[in-house]
Design a protein around this motif. Structure first.
Motif, PDB file in Angstrom:
ATOM      1  N   SER A  74       0.880  -1.291   0.014  1.00 31.06           N
ATOM      2  CA  SER A  74       0.153   0.071  -0.025  1.00 31.06           C
ATOM      3  C   SER A  74       0.926   1.257   0.059  1.00 31.06           C
ATOM      4  CB  SER A  74      -0.958  -0.056   1.390  1.00 31.06           C
ATOM      5  OG  SER A  74       0.058   0.278   2.306  1.00 31.06           O
ATOM      6  N   ARG A  75       0.240   2.291  -0.197  1.00 29.07           N
ATOM      7  CA  ARG A  75       1.065   3.675  -0.232  1.00 29.07           C
ATOM      8  C   ARG A  75       1.706   3.970   1.204  1.00 29.07           C
ATOM      9  NH1 ARG A  75      -2.222   8.656  -2.325  1.00 29.07           N
ATOM     10  NH2 ARG A  75      -2.007   7.284  -4.271  1.00 29.07           N
ATOM     11  N   ALA A  76       0.815   3.607   2.268  1.00 27.21           N
ATOM     12  CA  ALA A  76       1.535   3.754   3.529  1.00 27.21           C
ATOM     13  C   ALA A  76       2.646   2.914   3.819  1.00 27.21           C
ATOM     14  CB  ALA A  76       0.264   3.513   4.541  1.00 27.21           C
ATOM     15  N   ALA A  77       2.418   1.500   3.169  1.00 31.87           N
ATOM     16  CA  ALA A  77       3.522   0.884   3.600  1.00 31.87           C
ATOM     17  C   ALA A  77       4.910   1.102   2.802  1.00 31.87           C
ATOM     18  CB  ALA A  77       3.394  -0.621   2.996  1.00 31.87           C
TER      19      ALA A  77
ATOM     20  N   ALA B  19       5.443   4.248   2.112  1.00 35.36           N
ATOM     21  CA  ALA B  19       6.148   5.321   2.913  1.00 35.36           C
ATOM     22  C   ALA B  19       6.675   5.023   4.276  1.00 35.36           C
ATOM     23  CB  ALA B  19       4.970   6.434   3.311  1.00 35.36           C
ATOM     24  N   ARG B  20       6.278   3.866   4.885  1.00 33.37           N
ATOM     25  CA  ARG B  20       7.081   3.330   6.117  1.00 33.37           C
ATOM     26  C   ARG B  20       8.470   2.761   5.684  1.00 33.37           C
ATOM     27  NH1 ARG B  20       1.975   1.632   7.400  1.00 33.37           N
ATOM     28  NH2 ARG B  20       2.515  -0.623   6.641  1.00 33.37           N
TER      29      ARG B  20
ATOM     30  N   ASP C 291      10.604   5.952   4.915  1.00 33.75           N
ATOM     31  CA  ASP C 291      11.113   6.483   6.232  1.00 33.75           C
ATOM     32  C   ASP C 291      12.183   5.820   6.898  1.00 33.75           C
ATOM     33  OD1 ASP C 291       9.244   8.588   5.723  1.00 33.75           O
ATOM     34  OD2 ASP C 291       7.789   7.791   7.070  1.00 33.75           O
TER      35      ASP C 291
END
Length: 132
Positions: free
Chosen positions: A105-108, A110-111, A114
């Motif tokens: 996913s997009r959040a994964a 991004a994590r 980071d």
């Protein structure tokens, strides 16, 4: 365990190396079993998987070859060879689980980025201090 018909099996006995002392020099205790896989009447998926599992034990002519010289007696080696053949045929019959491809996913993503940035900054701090 899978039953393998006797008509599909050909066995020959060889002089074995290994344990057995003087007996090993006199008696042919090692067994080489050849199984004609066409006589096993396998499903197409099982046949494909068997070819993959067998690797170099499979001949171009469609024979599965197992050589066993583990034990001191001919009968024990025969039993072991039949067990190995039955095990590999049984494993070929087990279907692999169907895998559904997924995307992060997009959040994964991004994590992950980071975490990489944090690791990078930690490693930058390990260098020698610059004198200005």
């Amino acid at each position: 365990m899978v039953e393998i018909p006797e008509s599909a099996i050909t066995e020959t006995f060889l002089a074995a190396s290994g344990p057995g002392g003087q007996n090993v020099n006199k008696v042919e205790t090692a067994v080489q079993m050849r199984v004609n896989i066409r006589a096993l009447d396998l499903a197409p998926y099982a046949l494909r998987k068997l070819k993959t599992l067998a690797g170099s034990k499979m001949t171009v002519g469609g024979e599965l070859i197992f050589t066993v010289r583990k034990y001191r007696t001919r009968e024990a080696n025969r039993i072991e060879a039949r067990k190995r053949i039955a095990d590999i045929v049984e494993e070929a019959h087990q279907r692999d689980a169907y895998r559904v491809k997924t995307r992060p996913s997009r959040a994964a993503k991004a994590r992950r980025v980071d975490a990489k940035k944090k690791k990078s900054s930690v490693k930058k701090m390990r260098g020698k201090p610059k004198l200005e």
